[in-house]
Design a protein around this motif. Structure first.
Motif, PDB file in Angstrom:
ATOM      1  N   ASP A  62     -12.424 -12.695  -5.035  1.00 47.44           N
ATOM      2  CA  ASP A  62     -13.697 -12.045  -4.766  1.00 47.44           C
ATOM      3  C   ASP A  62     -13.117 -10.366  -5.257  1.00 47.44           C
ATOM      4  O   ASP A  62     -12.039 -10.312  -4.684  1.00 47.44           O
ATOM      5  N   PRO A  63     -13.212 -10.047  -7.118  1.00 43.32           N
ATOM      6  CA  PRO A  63     -12.519  -9.054  -7.244  1.00 43.32           C
ATOM      7  C   PRO A  63     -12.304  -7.958  -7.264  1.00 43.32           C
ATOM      8  O   PRO A  63     -11.158  -6.896  -6.785  1.00 43.32           O
ATOM      9  N   ALA A  64     -13.330  -7.589  -6.078  1.00 42.23           N
ATOM     10  CA  ALA A  64     -13.257  -6.320  -5.634  1.00 42.23           C
ATOM     11  C   ALA A  64     -12.845  -6.263  -4.450  1.00 42.23           C
ATOM     12  O   ALA A  64     -12.406  -5.626  -4.225  1.00 42.23           O
ATOM     13  N   GLU A  65     -12.726  -7.336  -3.721  1.00 41.93           N
ATOM     14  CA  GLU A  65     -11.409  -7.483  -2.783  1.00 41.93           C
ATOM     15  C   GLU A  65     -10.040  -7.610  -2.976  1.00 41.93           C
ATOM     16  O   GLU A  65      -9.334  -6.802  -1.995  1.00 41.93           O
ATOM     17  N   LEU A  66     -10.315  -8.056  -4.273  1.00 42.21           N
ATOM     18  CA  LEU A  66      -8.534  -8.429  -4.593  1.00 42.21           C
ATOM     19  C   LEU A  66      -8.506  -6.984  -5.054  1.00 42.21           C
ATOM     20  O   LEU A  66      -7.095  -5.955  -4.699  1.00 42.21           O
ATOM     21  N   ASP A  67      -9.171  -5.884  -5.843  1.00 39.83           N
ATOM     22  CA  ASP A  67      -8.304  -4.368  -6.150  1.00 39.83           C
ATOM     23  C   ASP A  67      -8.222  -3.434  -5.252  1.00 39.83           C
ATOM     24  O   ASP A  67      -7.714  -3.167  -4.772  1.00 39.83           O
ATOM     25  N   ARG A  68      -9.703  -4.224  -3.711  1.00 38.37           N
ATOM     26  CA  ARG A  68      -9.227  -3.553  -2.215  1.00 38.37           C
ATOM     27  C   ARG A  68      -7.831  -3.475  -1.990  1.00 38.37           C
ATOM     28  O   ARG A  68      -7.206  -3.014  -1.785  1.00 38.37           O
ATOM     29  N   THR A  69      -7.443  -4.919  -2.313  1.00 44.07           N
ATOM     30  CA  THR A  69      -6.107  -5.005  -1.296  1.00 44.07           C
ATOM     31  C   THR A  69      -5.406  -4.467  -2.510  1.00 44.07           C
ATOM     32  O   THR A  69      -3.828  -3.846  -1.998  1.00 44.07           O
ATOM     33  N   LEU A  70      -4.696  -4.223  -3.771  1.00 41.88           N
ATOM     34  CA  LEU A  70      -4.018  -4.261  -4.192  1.00 41.88           C
ATOM     35  C   LEU A  70      -3.832  -2.023  -4.182  1.00 41.88           C
ATOM     36  O   LEU A  70      -2.518  -2.098  -3.581  1.00 41.88           O
ATOM     37  N   ARG A  71      -5.199  -1.663  -3.543  1.00 41.62           N
ATOM     38  CA  ARG A  71      -4.729  -0.209  -3.295  1.00 41.62           C
ATOM     39  C   ARG A  71      -4.197  -0.319  -1.944  1.00 41.62           C
ATOM     40  O   ARG A  71      -3.909   0.366  -1.374  1.00 41.62           O
ATOM     41  N   SER A  72      -4.829  -1.037  -0.556  1.00 41.88           N
ATOM     42  CA  SER A  72      -4.318  -0.805   0.380  1.00 41.88           C
ATOM     43  C   SER A  72      -3.233  -1.043   0.305  1.00 41.88           C
ATOM     44  O   SER A  72      -2.184  -0.433   1.021  1.00 41.88           O
ATOM     45  N   LEU A  73      -2.389  -2.285  -0.260  1.00 42.71           N
ATOM     46  CA  LEU A  73      -1.130  -2.627  -0.486  1.00 42.71           C
ATOM     47  C   LEU A  73      -0.308  -1.113  -0.649  1.00 42.71           C
ATOM     48  O   LEU A  73       0.787  -1.246  -0.608  1.00 42.71           O
ATOM     49  N   GLU A  74      -1.013  -0.851  -2.315  1.00 44.77           N
ATOM     50  CA  GLU A  74      -0.081   0.327  -2.223  1.00 44.77           C
ATOM     51  C   GLU A  74       0.256   2.098  -1.525  1.00 44.77           C
ATOM     52  O   GLU A  74       1.157   1.798  -1.523  1.00 44.77           O
ATOM     53  N   ARG A  75      -0.773   1.923  -1.018  1.00 45.23           N
ATOM     54  CA  ARG A  75      -1.062   3.222  -0.538  1.00 45.23           C
ATOM     55  C   ARG A  75      -0.498   2.801   1.538  1.00 45.23           C
ATOM     56  O   ARG A  75       1.107   3.951   1.361  1.00 45.23           O
ATOM     57  N   VAL A  76      -0.371   2.078   1.120  1.00 39.12           N
ATOM     58  CA  VAL A  76       0.650   1.316   2.867  1.00 39.12           C
ATOM     59  C   VAL A  76       2.576   1.503   2.559  1.00 39.12           C
ATOM     60  O   VAL A  76       3.500   2.210   3.138  1.00 39.12           O
ATOM     61  N   MET A  77       2.719   0.681   1.422  1.00 33.57           N
ATOM     62  CA  MET A  77       3.754   0.719   1.644  1.00 33.57           C
ATOM     63  C   MET A  77       5.024   1.147   0.860  1.00 33.57           C
ATOM     64  O   MET A  77       5.877   2.109   1.044  1.00 33.57           O
ATOM     65  N   GLU A  78       3.766   2.925   0.402  1.00 31.35           N
ATOM     66  CA  GLU A  78       4.320   4.100  -0.062  1.00 31.35           C
ATOM     67  C   GLU A  78       4.948   4.873   0.964  1.00 31.35           C
ATOM     68  O   GLU A  78       5.458   5.341   1.413  1.00 31.35           O
ATOM     69  N   GLN A  79       4.358   4.724   2.255  1.00 33.24           N
ATOM     70  CA  GLN A  79       4.438   5.405   3.960  1.00 33.24           C
ATOM     71  C   GLN A  79       5.781   4.844   3.874  1.00 33.24           C
ATOM     72  O   GLN A  79       6.548   4.662   4.717  1.00 33.24           O
ATOM     73  N   VAL A  80       5.552   3.318   3.976  1.00 31.13           N
ATOM     74  CA  VAL A  80       6.769   2.561   5.401  1.00 31.13           C
ATOM     75  C   VAL A  80       7.895   2.317   4.106  1.00 31.13           C
ATOM     76  O   VAL A  80       9.149   2.951   4.997  1.00 31.13           O
ATOM     77  N   ASP A  81       7.631   2.577   2.616  1.00 31.64           N
ATOM     78  CA  ASP A  81       9.209   2.452   1.838  1.00 31.64           C
ATOM     79  C   ASP A  81       9.634   3.963   1.806  1.00 31.64           C
ATOM     80  O   ASP A  81      11.010   3.861   1.928  1.00 31.64           O
ATOM     81  N   GLY A  82       9.017   4.754   1.496  1.00 32.44           N
ATOM     82  CA  GLY A  82       9.403   6.374   1.563  1.00 32.44           C
ATOM     83  C   GLY A  82      10.300   6.596   2.795  1.00 32.44           C
ATOM     84  O   GLY A  82      10.943   7.123   2.610  1.00 32.44           O
ATOM     85  N   HIS A  83       8.434   5.825   4.315  1.00 34.63           N
ATOM     86  CA  HIS A  83       9.890   6.302   5.887  1.00 34.63           C
ATOM     87  C   HIS A  83      11.563   5.980   5.584  1.00 34.63           C
ATOM     88  O   HIS A  83      12.376   7.153   6.008  1.00 34.63           O
ATOM     89  N   VAL A  84      11.147   4.328   5.033  1.00 36.69           N
ATOM     90  CA  VAL A  84      12.362   3.933   5.363  1.00 36.69           C
ATOM     91  C   VAL A  84      13.705   4.387   4.255  1.00 36.69           C
ATOM     92  O   VAL A  84      14.945   4.220   4.829  1.00 36.69           O
ATOM     93  N   TYR A  85      13.240   5.013   3.449  1.00 38.39           N
ATOM     94  CA  TYR A  85      14.630   5.526   2.425  1.00 38.39           C
ATOM     95  C   TYR A  85      14.555   7.128   2.951  1.00 38.39           C
ATOM     96  O   TYR A  85      15.895   7.443   2.842  1.00 38.39           O
TER      97      TYR A  85
END
Length: 662
Positions: A62-85
Motif C-alpha cells: 500500500d503506497p499510503a502505508e509505505l509513506d507512513r513507514t518512511l515518515r516513521s523511520l525518519e522521526r524515530v531515527m532522528e532521535q536515535v541517531d541524534g542521541h547516540v551522536y
C-alpha cells in the motif's frame, strides 16, 4: 572476520516468486527488496524458512502505508541517531576540548562507541530488514542517472537507505573507532616548542612561549612571516622542522618539551637551562606511520561487510563523497597541470624577489593578511575577541556583518555553541533539531590570537551550513550537504572574510582579484597533498603487511613523486617531501581531497554571494541538502563541478596585474 553465510540463491528465488504471486504489480520492487535482505541476512537471523516468512509478512504494498513507514523511520531515527551522536560527543569531549589534563578514564571512555550496537540492534529487531525489503538501495551511478528526475521525497528515501546499507559487527566497527581515536590523540598532542628552536647561527628566533601544533600551527606560522623583511630565515627553519617530522628524524624528546633546545639543522639537542640534564637525541620511532597502519588494519576488517564498496577508498569516494575517485583525481590534475598555475608561480617569485622554495606552497602574499605583521593580526583579534566567551557573545553581530538579517543572525547564533579546542579546531554538527552545532577553536593562555580567530571563522562557515541544512531542511534524511567538500566550501567562503570582520579590509575589486589568486594557489597546494594521501592509501592496500618503516619510505617516495611531477616544474626544486606533512593524512583517513574539491566549489558558489544576497543565498544553498554533488552544484550555480571558473578568474586577475604594472 568474514560475513556469516547469506541466503542461498534458490531460497531467494522461491521467496521472490511467492511474494510476486501475491503482489504481481510489484514484481520489480519485490525482486530488488528480497535481494537486498538476502545479502545481509546472517545465520543468527534465522533459517531459510524464517527468511521467507519475514519477507512475506513485512512487504508493504500500500503506497499510503509505505509513506507512513518512511515518515516513521525518519522521526524515530532522528532521535536515535541524534542521541547516540550526542553521547559520542560527550565521550570524546576531553580528547577534543581543552578541559584540562586527560585522565585514564577519559581515554577509556573515548574508545566507547555506542553506534555499532545500535546498528546491530536495528538488524536484530528486523527494522533494517523491513527498510531493505521495501525501499531500494541506490548505487552512485543510479543517483547520477536517475536523480535529476526525483522529487524531494524520493531523494529522502534514497538517502535513508544508506543508513541501512552496511551491516558491520560492533566489534569490527569499534576497532576502527579505537584506531582513529588513538591517531587523533597522538596528533592532538604533537606540539613543537618554537621558543626552544635554535637556528644555524645558534640564535633562538621565535618568541618565548610560542608553542605550535603540527602541522596546522607550523604552516600558519610560516605563512605569517611573509610580511616580515627577515622572515625567510624563520620560514626555512620551520620547513626543516616539517622535514624532520615526516622523515621521523625529529628527536623524540623535543616534542612539546620546554626543557630542551633543538637545532633542526644539525638535529642536536641540549638542555634549555645550564643545570639541565643531558638528553638523548634519539629519533622518534616511526609512530606517525604506525598509527596509519593501525587504521589500515582496522578499516580492512570492514571490507568484507561492504560488498558494494569493498575498500576504504571506495567507501570514502563512492559512498561518502558520491564522486568516483578517478573523477576527483582528474579534477585535481586539471588544476595542477594548468598554465595558470605556472604563470602564478612566476608572479609569486617576482613578488618575493627570489626563486621559489618548497615552503612557498603556503605563500600568503595574495591574502590581505599578508600586508599585516603577525603582531598586528594578533592584536586586532585580541581586541575584538579577547576570549571565546566574547566570540560567542558577538556571534549575532558577526553574522549580521556577513549579511544575515538581525533575526536570522540571532537564530543562527542560538543554535551554535563555542568550545575551546584541544587541537587545532573543528566544527561538529547537530544531528537532532533539538541540539546545537559546536564551534571549536584553540585559544592560547594569553587570549585569542589571529590563528585561533581565523580557524573560528572557518568553523563558523561549517556551523552556519550545519544549522541551515538541519534546522531548515524539509526531510531529515536530507540533512547536510553532498559531502565534506561542500561544507568545506561554506567554511572557506566565511574564512576569506575574516579580515573584513576585524575591520582590516574592505571588499573591492583588488581584493576580489587577490582572492582568486590566493584560492588558485591554495587549491594547487592542497590538490597535490590530496594526491599524496590518495596514493599512500593505494600503496597500503597493495602492501597490507608493510612495517611502519616501509610505509615511511613509501610515503616519502610518493610525496617526492607528486612534487617532481607537478611542483618541481613551477618551483625549480626537485625531491621535496614537504607534501607529506599534513596531519590529516594520519588521523582523518582520506579527508584531504575534500579541501581541494571544497576550494573549487567555494569559488563557484562565491560568485553567487554578493554583499546584498549573501545571507539569503547561503541559506538557499545550505537547504538544498544531501543530494549528489552533481545535482547540488547544478541547482546551486547551474553547471557541473569544475575548476574552470577559478582558473578563468585567476587568469583575468593575473592579466589585470600585468596591465597595472605597465
Amino acid at each position: 572476520m568474514s560475513p556469516p553465510s547469506n541466503i542461498l540463491p534458490e531460497v531467494e528465488r522461491q521467496t521472490v516468486e511467492a511474494l510476486a504471486a501475491r503482489y504481481p504489480d510489484h514484481a520489480e520492487r519485490i525482486r530488488r527488496g528480497v535481494g537486498q535482505v538476502a545479502r545481509r541476512w546472517w545465520l543468527e537471523d534465522g533459517d531459510a524458512a524464517a527468511f521467507t516468512t519475514f519477507c512475506l509478512d513485512a512487504f508493504i504494498s500500500d503506497p499510503a502505508e509505505l509513506d507512513r513507514t518512511l515518515r516513521s523511520l525518519e522521526r524515530v531515527m532522528e532521535q536515535v541517531d541524534g542521541h547516540v551522536y550526542e553521547a559520542r560527543r560527550e565521550l570524546t569531549l576531553p580528547i577534543d576540548v581543552d578541559t584540562g589534563e586527560i585522565s585514564k578514564v577519559d581515554r577509556l571512555f573515548a574508545n566507547l562507541d555506542l553506534a555499532p550496537h545500535v546498528d546491530e540492534d536495528l538488524f536484530a529487531t528486523k527494522v533494517s530488514f523491513l527498510a531493505l525489503l521495501n525501499f531500494p538501495l541506490h548505487t552512485l551511478s543510479e543517483r547520477l542517472q536517475d536523480g535529476p528526475a526525483w522529487d524531494r521525497a524520493a531523494w529522502a528515501s534514497s538517502r535513508m537507505m544508506e543508513r541501512f546499507n552496511l551491516r558491520i559487527p560492533a566489534a569490527v566497527a569499534q576497532e576502527s573507532t579505537r584506531a582513529f581515536i588513538a591517531a587523533e590523540e597522538y596528533i592532538s598532542g604533537y606540539y613543537l616548542r618554537m621558543d626552544r628552536l635554535v637556528d644555524e647561527d645558534g640564535g633562538r628566533p621565535f618568541p618565548d612561549g610560542l608553542r605550535l601544533i603540527s602541522h596546522w600551527g607550523l604552516r600558519d606560522e610560516l605563512a605569517a612571516h611573509y610580511a616580515e623583511a627577515d622572515g625567510i630565515a624563520k620560514q626555512r627553519l620551520i620547513q626543516r622542522v616539517m622535514e624532520r617530522i615526516v622523515r621521523q628524524e625529529i628527536p623524540a624528546a623535543v616534542i612539546d618539551n620546554p626543557g630542551l633546545l633543538w637545532n633542526p639543522w644539525t638535529n642536536e639537542v641540549q638542555p634549555a637551562d645550564a643545570d639541565g640534564l643531558a638528553t638523548s637525541a634519539e629519533r622518534e620511532p616511526d609512530i606517525r606511520y604506525a598509527q596509519l597502519l593501525s587504521i589500515l588494519r582496522a578499516v580492512r576488517k570492514i571490507d568484507p561487510f561492504a560488498p558494494n564498496e569493498p575498500t576504504f577508498m571506495a567507501r570514502r569516494f563512492e559512498r561518502e563523497r558520491q564522486m568516483p575517485e578517478r573523477e576527483v583525481e582528474a579534477l585535481f590534475i586539471s588544476v595542477l597541470e594548468s598554465p595558470e598555475v605556472r604563470e602564478l608561480g612566476r608572479l609569486i617569485a617576482e613578488r618575493v624577489g627570489r626563486p621559489l622554495e618548497p615552503f612557498d606552497i603556503w605563500y600568503s602574499g595574495f591574502k590581505s593578511r599578508g600586508t599585516y605583521s603577525e603582531d598586528e593580526l594578533n592584536q586586532a583579534a585580541r581586541q575584538r575577541f579577547p576570549n571565546l566567551e566574547a566570540f560567542q557573545a558577538a556571534l549575532p553581530e558577526t553574522l549580521e556583518k556577513l549579511g544575515f538579517t538581525p533575526d536570522r543572525a540571532r537564530w543562527l547564533a542560538d543554535h551554535i555553541e563555542v568550545d575551546p579546542a584541544r587541537g587545532a579546531g573543528h566544527a561538529m554538527p547537530a544531528m537532532r533539531r533539538q541540539d546545537k552545532a559546536r564551534l571549536r577553536t584553540r585559544v592560547p593562555r594569553g587570549g585569542m590570537d589571529y590563528q585561533g580567530y581565523n580557524v573560528a571563522c572557518h568553523e563558523l562557515g561549517h556551523n552556519v551550513e550545519q544549522v541551515f541544512s538541519l534546522q531548515g531542511i524539509d526531510h531529515w534524511w536530507l540533512a547536510g550537504v553532498p559531502n565534506n567538500a561542500f561544507t568545506e566550501a561554506f567554511a572557506f567562503v566565511f574564512q576569506h572574510r575574516d579580515l573584513e570582520l576585524l575591520g582590516l579590509q574592505e571588499p573591492g575589486e583588488e581584493a576580489r582579484r587577490n582572492e582568486a589568486l590566493a584560492v588558485l594557489w591554495n587549491t594547487y597546494e592542497i590538490a597535490g597533498v590530496s594526491l599524496v594521501d590518495m596514493r599512500v592509501w593505494d600503496w597500503m592496500y597493495a602492501h597490507p603487511g608493510a612495517t611502519p618503516a616501509e610505509l615511511r619510505e613509501a610515503a616519502l617516495a610518493i610525496a617526492r613523486e607528486v612534487w617532481n611531477r607537478w611542483f618541481a616544474p613551477v618551483f625549480g626544486v626537485r625531491d621535496s617531501d614537504i607534501l607529506a606533512i599534513y596531519s590529516h593524512m594520519i588521523v582523518y583517513g582520506l579527508y584531504l581531497p575534500d579541501y581541494a574539491v571544497g576550494h573549487i566549489i567555494a569559488f563557484q558558489v562565491a560568485s553567487r554571494l554578493t554583499p546584498e544576497t549573501f545571507g539569503a543565498e547561503v541559506e538557499r544553498l545550505a537547504r538544498l541538502g544531501h543530494l549528489t554533488p552533481d545535482a547540488w552544484i547544478r541547482a546551486a550555480v547551474g553547471g557541473p563541478v569544475s575548476a574552470g571558473a577559478l582558473l578563468g578568474a585567476a587568469r583575468a586577475a593575473m592579466g589585470a596585474e600585468v596591465e597595472a604594472a605597465r
